[in-house]
Design an enzyme around this catalytic site. Structure first.
Site, PDB file in Angstrom:
ATOM      1  N   LYS A 114      43.840  26.385  59.779  1.00 57.34           N
ATOM      2  CA  LYS A 114      43.546  25.604  58.585  1.00 57.34           C
ATOM      3  C   LYS A 114      42.277  24.763  58.787  1.00 57.34           C
ATOM      4  CE  LYS A 114      47.390  27.628  57.496  1.00 57.34           C
ATOM      5  NZ  LYS A 114      48.697  27.034  57.641  1.00 57.34           N
ATOM      6  N   ASP A 153      53.755  18.255  63.556  1.00 53.38           N
ATOM      7  CA  ASP A 153      52.879  19.268  62.967  1.00 53.38           C
ATOM      8  C   ASP A 153      51.795  18.502  62.197  1.00 53.38           C
ATOM      9  OD1 ASP A 153      51.628  21.121  61.332  1.00 53.38           O
ATOM     10  OD2 ASP A 153      53.455  22.261  60.920  1.00 53.38           O
ATOM     11  N   TYR A 206      57.132  23.080  56.366  1.00 49.68           N
ATOM     12  CA  TYR A 206      56.411  24.351  56.204  1.00 49.68           C
ATOM     13  C   TYR A 206      57.432  25.502  56.231  1.00 49.68           C
ATOM     14  CZ  TYR A 206      53.489  28.345  57.284  1.00 49.68           C
ATOM     15  OH  TYR A 206      52.896  29.580  57.269  1.00 49.68           O
ATOM     16  N   ARG A 223      45.356  36.649  80.155  1.00 47.36           N
ATOM     17  CA  ARG A 223      46.511  36.042  79.466  1.00 47.36           C
ATOM     18  C   ARG A 223      46.685  34.613  79.973  1.00 47.36           C
ATOM     19  NH1 ARG A 223      51.205  37.228  81.356  1.00 47.36           N
ATOM     20  NH2 ARG A 223      50.880  39.478  81.389  1.00 47.36           N
TER      21      ARG A 223
HETATM   22  C1  LIG Z   1      49.971  27.415  58.176  1.00 41.93           C
HETATM   23  C2  LIG Z   1      50.890  26.399  58.729  1.00 41.93           C
HETATM   24  C3  LIG Z   1      51.665  26.660  59.870  1.00 41.93           C
HETATM   25  C4  LIG Z   1      51.674  28.011  60.558  1.00 41.93           C
HETATM   26  O1  LIG Z   1      50.454  28.307  61.153  1.00 41.93           O
HETATM   27  P1  LIG Z   1      49.904  29.824  61.331  1.00 41.93           P
HETATM   28  O2  LIG Z   1      48.580  29.590  61.961  1.00 41.93           O
HETATM   29  O3  LIG Z   1      49.839  30.406  59.948  1.00 41.93           O
HETATM   30  O4  LIG Z   1      50.876  30.541  62.191  1.00 41.93           O
HETATM   31  C5  LIG Z   1      52.469  25.642  60.344  1.00 41.93           C
HETATM   32  N1  LIG Z   1      52.525  24.438  59.734  1.00 41.93           N
HETATM   33  C6  LIG Z   1      51.799  24.150  58.629  1.00 41.93           C
HETATM   34  C7  LIG Z   1      51.913  22.816  57.998  1.00 41.93           C
HETATM   35  C8  LIG Z   1      50.960  25.125  58.087  1.00 41.93           C
HETATM   36  O5  LIG Z   1      50.262  24.851  56.983  1.00 41.93           O
END
Ligand SMILES: *Cc1c(COP(=O)(O)O)cnc(C)c1O
Length: 381
Positions: free
Chosen positions: A195, A170, A98, A46
């Site tokens: 992504k 983000d 998001y 962990r």
């Molecule tokens: C998908 C996404 C998230 C969340 O990420 P996960 O890996 O699905 O938990 C946060 N911000 C943006 C802009 C996203 O596209």
């Protein structure tokens, strides 16, 4: 080192025990110690895992940061940042965010006494009246989902520095290939690694990248205490994905431009949201802070109806109807009924998220085939 070289090499070294050029998947939960508390930096997985560590070094290099921490999802990474705060603290963030971040802020953290202001951040001055001595964090997202609004990162970090406020960005939609918020003064970069970084639609993961050692220690403490760590197999898949990040992003950008330009000229299409257009409201800021404009875009139909949008989405053959983005394959989605269904219709429409809004994640296929698919599908609506 330039970006492509870093994507292939940074943070990665042959395995010292075998010479394996790829970092092995260290599928272990614990590590044998020579004597109590005498070990090679690994006590329990962990806290640390060598496959994860290699990935963290690679991610830090890609974002021009000193430290990276990988989490079991993007939301796990965001959760750790908000846990830096105390009851009574205030966060200023975008009203075009998001959906999962909005849900976590409102429904999980407000009840712990943290206050979130959701406002239009496309003009940095909008934020000034909301700042007070309890303001501790700006949570920025740019480009935004799904309306592709652009937030001026440098303008916000300038305001934040004067007011002792942390800035987290983000950076999921841009990826480190297109935009490096730490270079613009941000304190923390968050990625949904799921992504573009993973890039092959086969992993859920998140990451934070930063420069400040004290903040890094605090976040690593939160992660080890709360437990949102990714596994070594997923870390390996992302390490592999990153090696082609620059190549994939180049193609995402070329294809994104081709599809955006095609849609803009189509007689059945209403508005096309893509920051590369010179008439995008924050095009100049996008040009300043991004290397190119990416493969995400949204558009509306002139005949704004859910039925027409649905017809289009079931008529495409190459695009897959799915949530998520940033993979090699092109996806199509309907924010009003999918990712943003929880926003009341009136508010949704006020912000431009109308019934026929369609979001595309343009993959790395040949753009001629993608455009031919959209052409035949638009012919049916
Ligand atoms: C998908 C996404 C998230 C969340 O990420 P996960 O890996 O699905 O938990 C946060 N911000 C943006 C802009 C996203 O596209």
């Amino acid at each position: 080192m330039k970006f492509g070289t870093k994507a292939v090499h940074a943070g990665v070294a042959p395995d010292p025990s075998t010479g394996a050029i790829m970092t092995p998947i260290f599928q272990t939960s614990t590590y044998v110690q020579e004597a109590p508390a005498k070990h090679k930096g690994y006590a329990y997985a962990r806290g640390a895992n060598p496959t994860r560590n290699t990935l963290q070094q690679s991610l830090a290099a890609l974002e021009n940061g000193k430290f990276a921490i990988c989490f079991s999802s993007g939301m796990g990474a965001t959760d750790a940042v908000i846990k830096l705060l105390n009851p009574g603290d205030e966060v200023i963030t975008s009203n075009d965010l998001y959906g999962g971040s909005y849900r976590m802020f409102k429904r999980v953290f407000e009840k712990y006494g943290i206050k979130f202001h959701f406002t239009d951040l496309t003009h940095a001055d909008n934020v000034k009246p909301l700042i007070n001595n309890k303001t501790k964090l700006f949570w920025l997202e740019t480009p935004t989902n799904p309306l592709m609004n652009i937030v001026d990162i440098k303008a916000f970090t300038d305001i934040a520095k004067k007011n002792n406020i942390l800035v987290a960005v983000d950076n999921t939609f841009a990826s480190p290939y297109l935009q490096n918020p730490l270079d613009l003064g941000a304190d923390i970069v968050m990625h949904s690694v799921t992504k573009y970084l993973g890039g092959h639609s086969d992993v859920i993961m998140g990451a934070l990248v930063l420069n400040d050692e004290k903040l890094y220690q605090e976040l690593a403490f939160i992660q080890n205490s709360c437990g949102a760590v990714p596994g070594p197999q997923d870390s390996f898949l992302v390490l592999r994905g990153i090696k082609t990040l620059h190549l994939r992003m180049e193609r995402h950008c070329i294809n994104g431009r081709k599809v955006a330009e095609y849609l803009k000229k189509h007689p059945k299409v209403g508005k096309v949201y893509w920051p590369g257009f010179s008439d995008h409201p924050n095009h100049e800021i996008a040009k300043k802070q991004m290397r190119d404009f990416g493969g995400m875009l949204s558009f509306t139909l002139k005949d704004d109806s859910v039925e027409k949008a649905n017809k289009l989405m079931v008529s495409v053959e190459l695009f897959s109807l799915a949530e998520s983005l940033g993979g090699v394959e092109s996806l199509i989605s309907h924010p009003a009924s999918m990712t943003h269904a929880s926003i009341p219709k009136e508010e949704r429409i006020k912000s431009g998220l109308v019934d026929s809004l369609i979001r595309l994640s343009i993959g790395v296929e040949d753009h001629e085939d993608l455009i031919a698919d959209l052409e035949q599908a638009l012919g049916k609506v």
